[in-house]
Design an enzyme around this catalytic site. Structure first.
Site, mmCIF file in Angstrom:
data_model
loop_
_atom_site.group_PDB
_atom_site.id
_atom_site.type_symbol
_atom_site.label_atom_id
_atom_site.label_comp_id
_atom_site.label_asym_id
_atom_site.label_seq_id
_atom_site.Cartn_x
_atom_site.Cartn_y
_atom_site.Cartn_z
ATOM 1 N N TYR A 1 -0.550 -0.479 10.654
ATOM 2 C CA TYR A 1 -0.803 -0.795 9.180
ATOM 3 C C TYR A 1 0.168 -0.454 8.189
ATOM 4 C CZ TYR A 1 -3.236 -0.780 4.743
ATOM 5 O OH TYR A 1 -3.467 -1.038 3.305
ATOM 6 N N SER B 1 0.679 -1.177 -0.065
ATOM 7 C CA SER B 1 -0.029 0.040 -0.003
ATOM 8 C C SER B 1 0.991 1.370 0.039
ATOM 9 C CB SER B 1 -0.886 -0.040 1.329
ATOM 10 O OG SER B 1 -1.446 1.568 1.361
#
Length: 310
Positions: free
Chosen positions: A187, A161
């Site tokens: 994350y 990501s």
């Protein structure tokens, strides 16, 4: 970051998974896609099935998986769409999946993930996002390595990501035992780990004919964002901070890395918008950070991960 010839393709941020795989025949190939009940996961599986592959949806909720499989079969005509249980946060579940797999595996797409979850720990004491996004997929891929090697020319796709830009792996406190828990940092760290996995896995496995790359799918409004407040999502959409893709567009980079013939043997790289990412420039929102391609960090993460799952 080692300088090398950047890989570019005819495809763009607007390309769909179906467009990327058009003309590619995957008959006789077997694929596993994790988290394939919705979003980019189901569209990745649909594109691979549409090209003729046998596709196993590796999912936590097998009932949702069965509905997704039925939908994929209905839209592609491919009846070889299977469902198998897999909870990436549970190492016993991962071990059961790999033990049950028989025969070669040509494509593994490590797609599933959790994002910005409240502080949660696995029975081992691991932070949930790192445990799910990285350690679960690490155990899955290493457990399936013999099957990937048996395929001859296998592809592994590790979903990262743009969040990786904000946090390298904190090797001194991966699981937030000392520092205050931040769901976004957790994350982002896990997504750096996904990119580093591709670097080291390709280095170790290229000799077995296994090509491993990392993919940033782009911003997609899907089940992944369920822990983010709706007001925040609305603000991102309104501000234009992100150009949101459809799930079909979001799946395109994964499908490219899994199937595009010119990428044979070209691994350890990070792709976005269907092309190899440029080196990140501070102050900009895209590209790949040096810390996500650092071979020293990648090798260290591999050793640490092996120790954790041992």
């Amino acid at each position: 970051m080692t300088e090398q010839t950047r890989i570019t393709t005819p495809f763009t941020a607007q390309s769909t998974a179906a467009e990327v795989v058009d003309g590619i025949d995957l008959t006789g190939h077997r694929a596993v896609v994790t988290g394939a009940t919705s979003g980019i996961g189901v569209e990745t599986a649909r594109a691979l099935a549409g090209a003729g592959a046998e596709v196993t949806l590796a999912v936590r909720d097998v009932q949702s998986g069965a509905r997704a499989a039925e939908d994929i079969t209905a839209t592609t005509g491919n009846k070889n769409v299977l469902v198998a249980p897999l909870d990436l946060a549970d190492q016993r579940s991962v071990a059961a999946f790999t033990a049950a797999w028989h025969g070669p595996l040509h494509i593994l797409v490590n797609n599933a993930g959790v994002m910005a979850t409240p502080e949660t720990r696995t029975p081992e004491g691991w932070e949930l996002q790192f445990a799910t996004n990285h350690l679960g997929h690490f155990a899955l891929a290493t457990g399936l390595r013999p099957a990937l090697a048996a395929a001859g020319r296998a592809r592994v796709v590790s979903l990262s990501s743009v969040g990786h830009l904000r946090a390298p792996v904190d090797f001194d406190d991966i699981h937030f035992h000392e520092r205050a828990y931040d769901p976004n940092v957790a994350y982002d760290q896990s997504k750096t780990a996904n990119a580093l996995f591709a670097v080291e896995a390709h280095r170790r496995w290229a000799g077995d004919g296994i090509t491993v790359n990392a993919a940033h799918p782009g911003a997609i409004l899907s089940n992944l964002t369920r822990h983010i407040e709706q007001e925040v999502l609305d603000g991102l959409v309104a501000s234009g901070a992100y150009v949101f893709k459809t799930p079909q567009q979001g799946a395109a980079t994964s499908v490219l890395l899994a199937t595009w013939p010119p990428l044979e043997g070209v691994g350890g790289r990070y792709f976005e918008d269907c092309n190899e990412a440029l080196r990140h420039v501070p102050g900009t929102s895209g590209g790949v950070a040096d810390h996500a391609l650092d071979p020293v960090a990648a090798e260290r993460l591999w050793r640490v991960s092996l120790d954790m799952i041992a």
